[in-house]
Design an enzyme around this catalytic site. Sequence first.
Site, PDB file in Angstrom:
ATOM      1  N   ASP A  21      -1.232  -0.637   7.496  1.00 24.88           N
ATOM      2  CA  ASP A  21      -0.781  -1.396   6.328  1.00 24.88           C
ATOM      3  C   ASP A  21      -1.645  -2.608   6.080  1.00 24.88           C
ATOM      4  O   ASP A  21      -2.055  -2.873   4.953  1.00 24.88           O
ATOM      5  CB  ASP A  21       0.663  -1.867   6.545  1.00 24.88           C
ATOM      6  CG  ASP A  21       1.563  -0.726   6.881  1.00 24.88           C
ATOM      7  OD1 ASP A  21       2.673  -0.964   7.346  1.00 24.88           O
ATOM      8  OD2 ASP A  21       1.132   0.437   6.691  1.00 24.88           O
TER       9      ASP A  21
ATOM     10  N   GLY B 245       8.805   1.234   2.373  1.00 28.33           N
ATOM     11  CA  GLY B 245       7.696   2.093   2.806  1.00 28.33           C
ATOM     12  C   GLY B 245       6.400   1.782   2.084  1.00 28.33           C
ATOM     13  O   GLY B 245       5.447   2.531   2.171  1.00 28.33           O
TER      14      GLY B 245
ATOM     15  N   GLU C 276       0.309  10.108   8.435  1.00 26.15           N
ATOM     16  CA  GLU C 276       1.573   9.393   8.640  1.00 26.15           C
ATOM     17  C   GLU C 276       1.967   9.340  10.101  1.00 26.15           C
ATOM     18  O   GLU C 276       1.896  10.357  10.801  1.00 26.15           O
ATOM     19  CB  GLU C 276       2.679  10.083   7.831  1.00 26.15           C
ATOM     20  CG  GLU C 276       3.716   9.099   7.347  1.00 26.15           C
ATOM     21  CD  GLU C 276       3.142   8.091   6.335  1.00 26.15           C
ATOM     22  OE1 GLU C 276       3.013   8.444   5.158  1.00 26.15           O
ATOM     23  OE2 GLU C 276       2.783   6.968   6.754  1.00 26.15           O
TER      24      GLU C 276
ATOM     25  N   SER D 248       4.960  -1.242   2.548  1.00 28.01           N
ATOM     26  CA  SER D 248       4.351  -2.301   3.353  1.00 28.01           C
ATOM     27  C   SER D 248       4.515  -3.685   2.782  1.00 28.01           C
ATOM     28  O   SER D 248       3.572  -4.470   2.733  1.00 28.01           O
ATOM     29  CB  SER D 248       2.858  -2.029   3.539  1.00 28.01           C
ATOM     30  OG  SER D 248       2.725  -0.900   4.269  1.00 28.01           O
ATOM     31  N   SER D 249       5.716  -4.017   2.347  1.00 24.84           N
ATOM     32  CA  SER D 249       5.983  -5.380   1.877  1.00 24.84           C
ATOM     33  C   SER D 249       5.666  -6.362   3.001  1.00 24.84           C
ATOM     34  O   SER D 249       5.113  -7.430   2.777  1.00 24.84           O
ATOM     35  CB  SER D 249       7.440  -5.505   1.479  1.00 24.84           C
ATOM     36  OG  SER D 249       8.256  -5.069   2.554  1.00 24.84           O
TER      37      SER D 249
ATOM     38  N   LYS E 250      13.444  -1.259   9.548  1.00 29.77           N
ATOM     39  CA  LYS E 250      12.900  -1.007  10.880  1.00 29.77           C
ATOM     40  C   LYS E 250      13.452  -1.956  11.943  1.00 29.77           C
ATOM     41  O   LYS E 250      13.426  -1.648  13.120  1.00 29.77           O
ATOM     42  CB  LYS E 250      11.378  -1.106  10.858  1.00 29.77           C
ATOM     43  CG  LYS E 250      10.750   0.160  10.355  1.00 29.77           C
ATOM     44  CD  LYS E 250       9.282   0.226  10.687  1.00 29.77           C
ATOM     45  CE  LYS E 250       8.532  -0.733   9.808  1.00 29.77           C
ATOM     46  NZ  LYS E 250       8.628  -0.380   8.378  1.00 29.77           N
TER      47      LYS E 250
ATOM     48  N   ARG F  33       0.851  -1.186   0.000  1.00 30.29           N
ATOM     49  CA  ARG F  33       0.000   0.000   0.000  1.00 30.29           C
ATOM     50  C   ARG F  33       0.881   1.228   0.000  1.00 30.29           C
ATOM     51  O   ARG F  33       2.037   1.194   0.377  1.00 30.29           O
ATOM     52  CB  ARG F  33      -0.907   0.009   1.239  1.00 30.29           C
ATOM     53  CG  ARG F  33      -0.131   0.168   2.545  1.00 30.29           C
ATOM     54  CD  ARG F  33      -0.216   1.566   3.099  1.00 30.29           C
ATOM     55  NE  ARG F  33       0.641   1.725   4.239  1.00 30.29           N
ATOM     56  CZ  ARG F  33       1.934   2.080   4.152  1.00 30.29           C
ATOM     57  NH1 ARG F  33       2.508   2.219   2.957  1.00 30.29           N
ATOM     58  NH2 ARG F  33       2.678   2.207   5.205  1.00 30.29           N
TER      59      ARG F  33
ATOM     60  N   SER G 212      15.404   1.807   4.701  1.00 30.53           N
ATOM     61  CA  SER G 212      15.164   2.071   6.120  1.00 30.53           C
ATOM     62  C   SER G 212      14.679   0.765   6.712  1.00 30.53           C
ATOM     63  O   SER G 212      13.556   0.354   6.530  1.00 30.53           O
ATOM     64  CB  SER G 212      14.071   3.135   6.245  1.00 30.53           C
ATOM     65  OG  SER G 212      12.877   2.611   5.698  1.00 30.53           O
TER      66      SER G 212
HETATM   67  P1  NG1 Z   1       5.782   0.912   6.529  1.00 27.69           P
HETATM   68  O1  NG1 Z   1       7.159   1.375   6.905  1.00 27.69           O
HETATM   69  O2  NG1 Z   1       5.351   1.405   5.175  1.00 27.69           O
HETATM   70  O3  NG1 Z   1       5.650  -0.603   6.658  1.00 27.69           O
HETATM   71  C1  NG1 Z   1       5.050   1.766   8.958  1.00 27.69           C
HETATM   72  C2  NG1 Z   1       4.044   1.045   9.873  1.00 27.69           C
HETATM   73  C3  NG1 Z   1       2.632   1.605   9.750  1.00 27.69           C
HETATM   74  C4  NG1 Z   1       2.644   3.121   9.956  1.00 27.69           C
HETATM   75  C5  NG1 Z   1       3.700   3.752   9.018  1.00 27.69           C
HETATM   76  C6  NG1 Z   1       3.816   5.244   9.295  1.00 27.69           C
HETATM   77  C7  NG1 Z   1       4.881  -1.233  10.022  1.00 27.69           C
HETATM   78  C8  NG1 Z   1       4.666  -2.664   9.677  1.00 27.69           C
HETATM   79  N1  NG1 Z   1       3.995  -0.373   9.494  1.00 27.69           N
HETATM   80  O4  NG1 Z   1       4.700   1.530   7.591  1.00 27.69           O
HETATM   81  O5  NG1 Z   1       1.806   0.999  10.769  1.00 27.69           O
HETATM   82  O6  NG1 Z   1       2.909   3.428  11.303  1.00 27.69           O
HETATM   83  O7  NG1 Z   1       4.998   3.175   9.215  1.00 27.69           O
HETATM   84  O8  NG1 Z   1       2.599   5.879   9.063  1.00 27.69           O
HETATM   85  O9  NG1 Z   1       5.774  -0.881  10.737  1.00 27.69           O
HETATM   86 MG    MG Z   2       6.462  -2.643   6.488  1.00 25.92          MG
END
Ligand code: NG1
Ligand code: MG
Length: 522
Positions: free
Chosen positions: A213, A165, A57, A167-168, A261, A51, A259
Amino acid sequence: MAGPVPVARSLNDIYTPDALSSQEKRWSNLLSKFQSTYGHPAEFVARSPGRVNIIGEHIDYSLYSVLPMAITADTLLAVSTDLAPTKEGTYKIQIANVQETKFPSHEFDIPYESVEIDATVHEWTNYFKSGLRGALELLRKKHGVDFKPRSMQILMDGTVPAGGGLSSSAAFTSSSALAVMVANGEQTVDKTELTELAIVSERAVGVNSGGMDQSASVFSERGSALFVSFTPSLKARPVSFPKTDPELTFLIAQSFVTSDKFVTGPIHYNLRVVECSLAAAYLNAVLNPPGTRLPGDAAPLGISLHGFHETYFALREHVDNASSGLTVPQQLEELMSLTTKTLTKDEGYTREEIAAVLGVTVDQLNQQFTSRFPVRAERFKLRQRALHVFSEALRVLQFMTLLEDPAAHPAEDSVHTIEYNVSLGELLNKTQDSCRDAYECSCPEIDDLCGIARKAGSYGSRLTGAGWGGCSVHLVPADKVSAVREAWEKEYYSKLELTDEQKEAAVVVSRPGSGSALYFPE
Ligand code: NG1
Ligand code: MG
């Protein structure tokens, strides 16, 4: 919006026409590779997309509503369940990936009782296991604790860029959970149940995330964005964009700054989750009557700024019914000024300072806020993070009004359309400023991409997803798309050493895609 995950009769039900021919090739490759890998055809394919977040955000884990949309890129899992019996007390999971060099295949004999996940190793199959674990919890609720899961043979093809970013991770956990439910005999899978278990599953692999996500991955409907609310319970509904001329498109541009996480959680993502939870506790201790406790909620650490928001105004109503007439936007405006007056320290707050205000010991503070997911920080910037969250929640409501209030829609003539697009774009630009300055989750590369795009005709440009790299999203009128792409190529991408594959994936024109789906090859 609730209801079962749809069964696609053909790929037409899943993809927009422009994506169809490439997807047909991809799917037939997946199914023939399944046959050659396992010696028999797949019984079904479970699918869930990535997505892009349009606006809202870093506020989903504070339980404020967000506006993402599914993209075409997705995770496909082709599955069969007719395996030979396995070792006593275990079932077998054979999982392979079409990109076998990058993601080598694995075979697991898993005991019926539990699925072990070693979240300290960054192993691609962990995402499948987290979806498996979540689905088994749901299956046990339905069929009793001694439910025996079936063995599965899986071949995966994922096209959502990892760490980008988009949401893979959510695409992978949602499709995995869906696959396990169907492999274990569920005729239909409820979308809300699937989303909730995907959210819980994702937290099992070490990321303290919100629910945006997974909701976008499961609930999205082709052609629409998705308005997702988390409290009092998870809800999602499609939102369409008014037709404008020129048509509005969303461009997604990779920064190629990865990035991850997992690695940066303690100083980035997970730290922000702690800062927002601490801000809620602090504001509650100072602004609500002594002894007021915030309601436990679905936020990762059990309390949220939204919880503070509701408690504060509920208590205020008892005191002066003036506040009862406030709209949510007015409440958010008031919370922003209260936050500025209450959390005055620019440099942030130490654990000692916060513990003193909460009336707890530092150990108790650590136990509640920083033990579940470790964070590395001496000071917590409570005001900056709270101001971002309240202002961003307000921008989401303003963006929704522009989309849904007919009075806000542009008149037919083009002048008003320009004004309308500019006002949508301005909100996105304000989100980027707040992410960069108050939330400190942007990076120079993303700021660069946004500046270049705005100069070349984008109405609104900002980071999307967690930030600190990854992707950016841009609201660009159809007649400016090539100008923006050329500007990026000239001023940004040409300066990077990119493989052809990366060049290909650098910029995506994103059409709102459909969410999770099942497909049964005839
Ligand atoms: P991404 O980094 O796109 O997976 C993450 C969080 C979301 C939300 C966004 C910031 C995970 C799995 N998802 O998205 O819940 O907090 O950052 O809006 O960490
Ligand atoms: Mg993610």
